[in-house]
Design a protein around this motif. Sequence first.
Motif, PDB file in Angstrom:
ATOM      1  N   ASP A 104       0.851  -1.186   0.000  1.00 29.99           N
ATOM      2  CA  ASP A 104       0.000   0.000   0.000  1.00 29.99           C
ATOM      3  C   ASP A 104       0.891   1.242   0.000  1.00 29.99           C
ATOM      4  OD1 ASP A 104      -2.267  -1.584   0.103  1.00 29.99           O
ATOM      5  OD2 ASP A 104      -2.448  -1.439   2.284  1.00 29.99           O
ATOM      6  N   ILE A 105       0.411   2.300  -0.623  1.00 31.12           N
ATOM      7  CA  ILE A 105       1.166   3.548  -0.656  1.00 31.12           C
ATOM      8  C   ILE A 105       1.038   4.228   0.699  1.00 31.12           C
ATOM      9  CG2 ILE A 105       1.389   5.821  -1.731  1.00 31.12           C
ATOM     10  CD1 ILE A 105       0.330   4.528  -4.325  1.00 31.12           C
ATOM     11  N   ALA A 106       2.146   4.213   1.457  1.00 34.09           N
ATOM     12  CA  ALA A 106       2.130   4.734   2.820  1.00 34.09           C
ATOM     13  C   ALA A 106       3.559   4.976   3.274  1.00 34.09           C
ATOM     14  CB  ALA A 106       1.446   3.736   3.765  1.00 34.09           C
ATOM     15  N   THR A 107       3.716   5.793   4.303  1.00 34.23           N
ATOM     16  CA  THR A 107       5.054   6.111   4.802  1.00 34.23           C
ATOM     17  C   THR A 107       5.730   4.928   5.496  1.00 34.23           C
ATOM     18  OG1 THR A 107       4.093   7.040   6.822  1.00 34.23           O
ATOM     19  CG2 THR A 107       4.588   8.575   5.019  1.00 34.23           C
ATOM     20  N   ALA A 108       5.000   3.840   5.735  1.00 32.84           N
ATOM     21  CA  ALA A 108       5.643   2.624   6.248  1.00 32.84           C
ATOM     22  C   ALA A 108       6.709   2.135   5.272  1.00 32.84           C
ATOM     23  CB  ALA A 108       4.607   1.534   6.491  1.00 32.84           C
ATOM     24  N   CYS A 109       6.524   2.444   4.001  1.00 34.93           N
ATOM     25  CA  CYS A 109       7.537   2.226   2.960  1.00 34.93           C
ATOM     26  C   CYS A 109       7.514   3.470   2.077  1.00 34.93           C
ATOM     27  CB  CYS A 109       7.249   0.973   2.143  1.00 34.93           C
ATOM     28  SG  CYS A 109       8.494   0.635   0.865  1.00 34.93           S
ATOM     29  N   PRO A 110       8.314   4.478   2.420  1.00 32.39           N
ATOM     30  CA  PRO A 110       8.204   5.776   1.740  1.00 32.39           C
ATOM     31  C   PRO A 110       8.310   5.707   0.224  1.00 32.39           C
ATOM     32  CG  PRO A 110       9.542   5.985   3.710  1.00 32.39           C
ATOM     33  CD  PRO A 110       9.280   4.528   3.537  1.00 32.39           C
ATOM     34  N   SER A 111       9.071   4.762  -0.312  1.00 32.88           N
ATOM     35  CA  SER A 111       9.246   4.697  -1.763  1.00 32.88           C
ATOM     36  C   SER A 111       7.980   4.309  -2.508  1.00 32.88           C
ATOM     37  CB  SER A 111      10.360   3.709  -2.111  1.00 32.88           C
ATOM     38  OG  SER A 111      10.124   2.443  -1.527  1.00 32.88           O
ATOM     39  N   THR A 112       6.956   3.822  -1.809  1.00 33.11           N
ATOM     40  CA  THR A 112       5.693   3.518  -2.486  1.00 33.11           C
ATOM     41  C   THR A 112       5.084   4.756  -3.122  1.00 33.11           C
ATOM     42  OG1 THR A 112       4.516   3.759  -0.372  1.00 33.11           O
ATOM     43  CG2 THR A 112       5.136   1.512  -1.051  1.00 33.11           C
ATOM     44  N   ILE A 113       5.433   5.941  -2.632  1.00 40.15           N
ATOM     45  CA  ILE A 113       4.882   7.182  -3.191  1.00 40.15           C
ATOM     46  C   ILE A 113       5.305   7.367  -4.644  1.00 40.15           C
ATOM     47  CG2 ILE A 113       6.785   8.713  -2.507  1.00 40.15           C
ATOM     48  CD1 ILE A 113       2.987   9.527  -2.401  1.00 40.15           C
ATOM     49  N   LEU A 114       6.377   6.693  -5.049  1.00 39.42           N
ATOM     50  CA  LEU A 114       6.827   6.806  -6.440  1.00 39.42           C
ATOM     51  C   LEU A 114       5.785   6.255  -7.407  1.00 39.42           C
ATOM     52  CD1 LEU A 114      10.586   5.788  -6.095  1.00 39.42           C
ATOM     53  CD2 LEU A 114       9.608   8.096  -6.175  1.00 39.42           C
ATOM     54  N   ARG A 115       4.903   5.404  -6.936  1.00 37.45           N
ATOM     55  CA  ARG A 115       3.861   4.848  -7.813  1.00 37.45           C
ATOM     56  C   ARG A 115       2.839   5.898  -8.236  1.00 37.45           C
ATOM     57  NH1 ARG A 115       2.988   0.268  -4.287  1.00 37.45           N
ATOM     58  NH2 ARG A 115       0.736   0.553  -4.571  1.00 37.45           N
ATOM     59  N   LYS A 116       2.849   7.042  -7.564  1.00 37.54           N
ATOM     60  CA  LYS A 116       1.958   8.142  -7.945  1.00 37.54           C
ATOM     61  C   LYS A 116       2.653   9.160  -8.839  1.00 37.54           C
ATOM     62  CE  LYS A 116      -1.304   8.177  -4.075  1.00 37.54           C
ATOM     63  NZ  LYS A 116      -1.958   9.037  -3.043  1.00 37.54           N
ATOM     64  N   GLN A 117       3.893   8.882  -9.234  1.00 36.96           N
ATOM     65  CA  GLN A 117       4.698   9.868  -9.954  1.00 36.96           C
ATOM     66  C   GLN A 117       4.894   9.405 -11.405  1.00 36.96           C
ATOM     67  OE1 GLN A 117       5.057  12.400  -7.835  1.00 36.96           O
ATOM     68  NE2 GLN A 117       4.256  11.003  -6.278  1.00 36.96           N
ATOM     69  N   LYS A 118       4.063   9.877 -12.306  1.00 37.50           N
ATOM     70  CA  LYS A 118       4.198   9.463 -13.705  1.00 37.50           C
ATOM     71  C   LYS A 118       5.472  10.012 -14.340  1.00 37.50           C
ATOM     72  CE  LYS A 118       1.254  13.209 -15.485  1.00 37.50           C
ATOM     73  NZ  LYS A 118       0.015  13.518 -16.242  1.00 37.50           N
ATOM     74  N   HIS A 119       6.120  10.967 -13.647  1.00 38.80           N
ATOM     75  CA  HIS A 119       7.377  11.525 -14.152  1.00 38.80           C
ATOM     76  C   HIS A 119       8.585  10.788 -13.597  1.00 38.80           C
ATOM     77  CE1 HIS A 119       6.636  13.379 -10.293  1.00 38.80           C
ATOM     78  NE2 HIS A 119       7.758  14.081 -10.302  1.00 38.80           N
ATOM     79  N   CYS A 120       8.362   9.613 -12.974  1.00 39.81           N
ATOM     80  CA  CYS A 120       9.457   8.814 -12.408  1.00 39.81           C
ATOM     81  C   CYS A 120       9.646   7.545 -13.226  1.00 39.81           C
ATOM     82  CB  CYS A 120       9.154   8.447 -10.956  1.00 39.81           C
ATOM     83  SG  CYS A 120      10.464   7.469 -10.161  1.00 39.81           S
ATOM     84  N   THR A 121      10.905   7.188 -13.464  1.00 35.38           N
ATOM     85  CA  THR A 121      11.262   5.908 -14.083  1.00 35.38           C
ATOM     86  C   THR A 121      12.175   5.164 -13.124  1.00 35.38           C
ATOM     87  OG1 THR A 121      11.151   6.895 -16.287  1.00 35.38           O
ATOM     88  CG2 THR A 121      12.269   4.778 -16.087  1.00 35.38           C
ATOM     89  N   LEU A 122      11.891   3.871 -12.930  1.00 37.22           N
ATOM     90  CA  LEU A 122      12.651   3.032 -12.004  1.00 37.22           C
ATOM     91  C   LEU A 122      13.552   2.095 -12.808  1.00 37.22           C
ATOM     92  CD1 LEU A 122      13.086   2.053  -9.068  1.00 37.22           C
ATOM     93  CD2 LEU A 122      11.073   0.587  -9.353  1.00 37.22           C
ATOM     94  N   TYR A 123      14.842   2.090 -12.486  1.00 39.17           N
ATOM     95  CA  TYR A 123      15.834   1.252 -13.171  1.00 39.17           C
ATOM     96  C   TYR A 123      16.326   0.181 -12.198  1.00 39.17           C
ATOM     97  CZ  TYR A 123      15.868   5.111 -16.504  1.00 39.17           C
ATOM     98  OH  TYR A 123      15.493   6.073 -17.421  1.00 39.17           O
ATOM     99  N   LEU A 124      16.176  -1.093 -12.582  1.00 43.33           N
ATOM    100  CA  LEU A 124      16.522  -2.221 -11.727  1.00 43.33           C
ATOM    101  C   LEU A 124      17.440  -3.176 -12.477  1.00 43.33           C
ATOM    102  CD1 LEU A 124      12.861  -3.004 -10.562  1.00 43.33           C
ATOM    103  CD2 LEU A 124      14.531  -1.575  -9.352  1.00 43.33           C
ATOM    104  N   ASP A 125      18.148  -4.019 -11.708  1.00 50.15           N
ATOM    105  CA  ASP A 125      18.835  -5.149 -12.318  1.00 50.15           C
ATOM    106  C   ASP A 125      18.117  -6.431 -11.882  1.00 50.15           C
ATOM    107  OD1 ASP A 125      19.668  -5.446  -9.684  1.00 50.15           O
ATOM    108  OD2 ASP A 125      21.796  -5.444 -10.147  1.00 50.15           O
ATOM    109  N   GLN A 126      18.551  -7.565 -12.379  1.00 50.64           N
ATOM    110  CA  GLN A 126      17.860  -8.811 -12.052  1.00 50.64           C
ATOM    111  C   GLN A 126      17.885  -9.087 -10.549  1.00 50.64           C
ATOM    112  OE1 GLN A 126      18.081 -12.270 -14.881  1.00 50.64           O
ATOM    113  NE2 GLN A 126      19.898 -11.174 -15.616  1.00 50.64           N
ATOM    114  N   ALA A 127      18.992  -8.700  -9.897  1.00 52.55           N
ATOM    115  CA  ALA A 127      19.116  -8.991  -8.474  1.00 52.55           C
ATOM    116  C   ALA A 127      18.120  -8.186  -7.655  1.00 52.55           C
ATOM    117  CB  ALA A 127      20.531  -8.716  -8.001  1.00 52.55           C
ATOM    118  N   SER A 128      17.920  -6.920  -7.982  1.00 50.32           N
ATOM    119  CA  SER A 128      16.983  -6.096  -7.200  1.00 50.32           C
ATOM    120  C   SER A 128      15.530  -6.415  -7.538  1.00 50.32           C
ATOM    121  CB  SER A 128      17.272  -4.615  -7.404  1.00 50.32           C
ATOM    122  OG  SER A 128      17.108  -4.224  -8.749  1.00 50.32           O
ATOM    123  N   TYR A 129      15.267  -6.865  -8.757  1.00 52.41           N
ATOM    124  CA  TYR A 129      13.911  -7.266  -9.111  1.00 52.41           C
ATOM    125  C   TYR A 129      13.553  -8.592  -8.447  1.00 52.41           C
ATOM    126  CZ  TYR A 129       9.712  -7.385 -12.030  1.00 52.41           C
ATOM    127  OH  TYR A 129       8.404  -7.396 -12.482  1.00 52.41           O
TER     128      TYR A 129
END
Length: 257
Positions: free
Chosen positions: A228-253
Amino acid sequence: MKPLPIKQHAVDQLTAFVYASRSEMGAAAAADISTFIKEKLAQQERVRIIFAAAPSQNEVLACLAADRSIPWQRVEAFHMDEYIGLPQAAQQRFGQFLQQRLFALVPFYAVHYIQSEQESEIACASYAELLQRAPIDLVCLGIGENGHLAFNDPPVADFADPAAVKTVELDEACRQQQVNDGCFASLAEVPTHAITLTIPTLLSAERLFCIVPGASKAEAVRRTLLDDIATACPSTILRKQKHCTLYLDQASYGELL
């Protein structure tokens, strides 16, 4: 040639790209950042960028430092957090980290450091004033093991924070990450307080490039995409940011693959 992702994952307004390796992830993110900088400089005199300082950013910083096609003399740089209580020359200071990996390697128009050796209220106010002189064009950020953005750990994160820059007490999980990253030998050596840009300040940029590699970040990435989008995991707020792109590698995914 820009590396191609092996997977794309979209959730709410956030799109994540997964790459085969950390090096491909860093190269792809740097290529997109470079393109955005040059597009903005075709429209305006200078670009203002906030950079994260962490080992997770090593690959993208190395690629940016090597990119001489960027008119760095028209780029104004900031960083997003700094420890309180470390000597000015301490290698663990985030300003030092970025100076060694980027700021001293290319000819920026200006680099603004958080003066955390000053009285905290003065340091926060002066850095906020610098940030607010003009819009921030882009932020290069990561996600902490506890989901923090900058040093906005779950106990102090505020999605509607009225401050632009503030002093915070660091969560123990955040401090332990600094040991896990090899920045400090023990938890006792990690400062307990820091100055950080707040979440609204980071999200106010026109574009957010979020770079999150490594197996140690897999749980934070899972929570970012699924909790859920909440400060318990602050990065969840990025799901509301259409101007954000997330870059991952296989290990972090991780297990999401």
